[in-house]
Write a protein that holds these residues in place. Sequence first.
Motif, PDB file in Angstrom:
ATOM      1  N   LEU A 244      -8.587 -22.557  17.715  1.00 61.89           N
ATOM      2  CA  LEU A 244      -9.392 -21.518  18.371  1.00 61.89           C
ATOM      3  C   LEU A 244      -8.864 -20.127  18.027  1.00 61.89           C
ATOM      4  CD1 LEU A 244      -9.895 -23.148  21.883  1.00 61.89           C
ATOM      5  CD2 LEU A 244     -11.738 -22.449  20.349  1.00 61.89           C
ATOM      6  N   ASN A 245      -7.556 -19.953  18.136  1.00 62.02           N
ATOM      7  CA  ASN A 245      -6.952 -18.645  17.849  1.00 62.02           C
ATOM      8  C   ASN A 245      -7.154 -18.236  16.399  1.00 62.02           C
ATOM      9  OD1 ASN A 245      -6.089 -18.358  20.490  1.00 62.02           O
ATOM     10  ND2 ASN A 245      -4.053 -19.185  20.071  1.00 62.02           N
TER      11      ASN A 245
ATOM     12  N   ASP B 182      -3.835 -30.334  22.819  1.00 60.24           N
ATOM     13  CA  ASP B 182      -4.116 -29.007  23.380  1.00 60.24           C
ATOM     14  C   ASP B 182      -3.532 -27.893  22.509  1.00 60.24           C
ATOM     15  OD1 ASP B 182      -5.571 -29.982  25.520  1.00 60.24           O
ATOM     16  OD2 ASP B 182      -3.872 -29.955  26.899  1.00 60.24           O
ATOM     17  N   GLU B 183      -2.324 -28.087  22.003  1.00 59.69           N
ATOM     18  CA  GLU B 183      -1.714 -27.081  21.126  1.00 59.69           C
ATOM     19  C   GLU B 183      -2.532 -26.920  19.848  1.00 59.69           C
ATOM     20  OE1 GLU B 183       3.054 -27.482  22.053  1.00 59.69           O
ATOM     21  OE2 GLU B 183       2.119 -28.962  20.725  1.00 59.69           O
TER      22      GLU B 183
ATOM     23  N   LYS C 295     -10.943 -17.429  15.674  1.00 58.41           N
ATOM     24  CA  LYS C 295     -11.340 -16.186  16.340  1.00 58.41           C
ATOM     25  C   LYS C 295     -10.749 -14.962  15.645  1.00 58.41           C
ATOM     26  CE  LYS C 295     -11.672 -17.703  21.143  1.00 58.41           C
ATOM     27  NZ  LYS C 295     -11.004 -17.531  22.434  1.00 58.41           N
TER      28      LYS C 295
ATOM     29  N   GLU D 251     -16.869 -21.234  20.993  1.00 55.48           N
ATOM     30  CA  GLU D 251     -15.634 -21.962  21.303  1.00 55.48           C
ATOM     31  C   GLU D 251     -15.868 -23.451  21.464  1.00 55.48           C
ATOM     32  OE1 GLU D 251     -13.002 -20.559  24.330  1.00 55.48           O
ATOM     33  OE2 GLU D 251     -12.918 -18.545  23.473  1.00 55.48           O
TER      34      GLU D 251
ATOM     35  N   TYR E 207     -13.852 -26.287  19.527  1.00 52.32           N
ATOM     36  CA  TYR E 207     -13.163 -27.288  20.344  1.00 52.32           C
ATOM     37  C   TYR E 207     -13.516 -28.700  19.884  1.00 52.32           C
ATOM     38  CZ  TYR E 207     -11.668 -30.037  24.330  1.00 52.32           C
ATOM     39  OH  TYR E 207     -11.061 -30.978  25.110  1.00 52.32           O
TER      40      TYR E 207
ATOM     41  N   ILE F 138      -5.745 -27.640  19.318  1.00 50.69           N
ATOM     42  CA  ILE F 138      -7.036 -27.018  19.606  1.00 50.69           C
ATOM     43  C   ILE F 138      -6.869 -25.518  19.856  1.00 50.69           C
ATOM     44  CG2 ILE F 138      -8.932 -26.917  21.284  1.00 50.69           C
ATOM     45  CD1 ILE F 138      -8.666 -30.019  21.480  1.00 50.69           C
ATOM     46  N   THR F 139      -5.835 -25.151  20.595  1.00 54.17           N
ATOM     47  CA  THR F 139      -5.560 -23.730  20.846  1.00 54.17           C
ATOM     48  C   THR F 139      -5.274 -22.999  19.541  1.00 54.17           C
ATOM     49  OG1 THR F 139      -4.747 -24.170  23.067  1.00 54.17           O
ATOM     50  CG2 THR F 139      -4.027 -22.107  22.046  1.00 54.17           C
ATOM     51  N   ASN F 140      -4.473 -23.601  18.668  1.00 53.68           N
ATOM     52  CA  ASN F 140      -4.180 -22.983  17.369  1.00 53.68           C
ATOM     53  C   ASN F 140      -5.447 -22.788  16.541  1.00 53.68           C
ATOM     54  OD1 ASN F 140      -1.432 -22.721  17.791  1.00 53.68           O
ATOM     55  ND2 ASN F 140      -0.947 -24.690  16.879  1.00 53.68           N
TER      56      ASN F 140
END
Length: 152
Positions: free
Chosen positions: A90-91, A83-84, A94, A120, A124, A86-88
Amino acid sequence: MKLYIFSFVLLLCFASCKNNKSDNYSKGTVINGEKNDTTHPGKKLMETYCYACHDATTSEENRLAPPMIAIKRRYIFKETTKDEFITNMLNWIKNPNENDAKMFGAVKRFGVMQKLPYPEDVIYKIADYIYDNEIEQPEWFEVHFNQNKGMH
């Protein structure tokens, strides 16, 4: 410029397809003694969206960006959760900017990557694939990585 136009057209083609979000991707199963190799959708998306700049087969001197294995090695550590990661990803995709960069050598050599309008769900799936799978690496990468280990 043609590459950017081609990438954008490809993006529109994929964005118009029906989304089928599934977090349970098969790495291949054996049914009745035969392998049913269901490829993770993130692999094909990575090859389509990322390899124009991040392809492992491009020579070191002709690269437009670091290979995907370099990104994986710089963003994923023992304590990094999926999750970390994937979030990194995505951020970063973007809003790529020098202040949030984790690959300082790459930014110095190639500059900050341009902002890309990827959906996204595409990011992902690519990040999900990268996190769980072996990523192709150039022959020269291991020596390069070890020489620059610890350098930002």
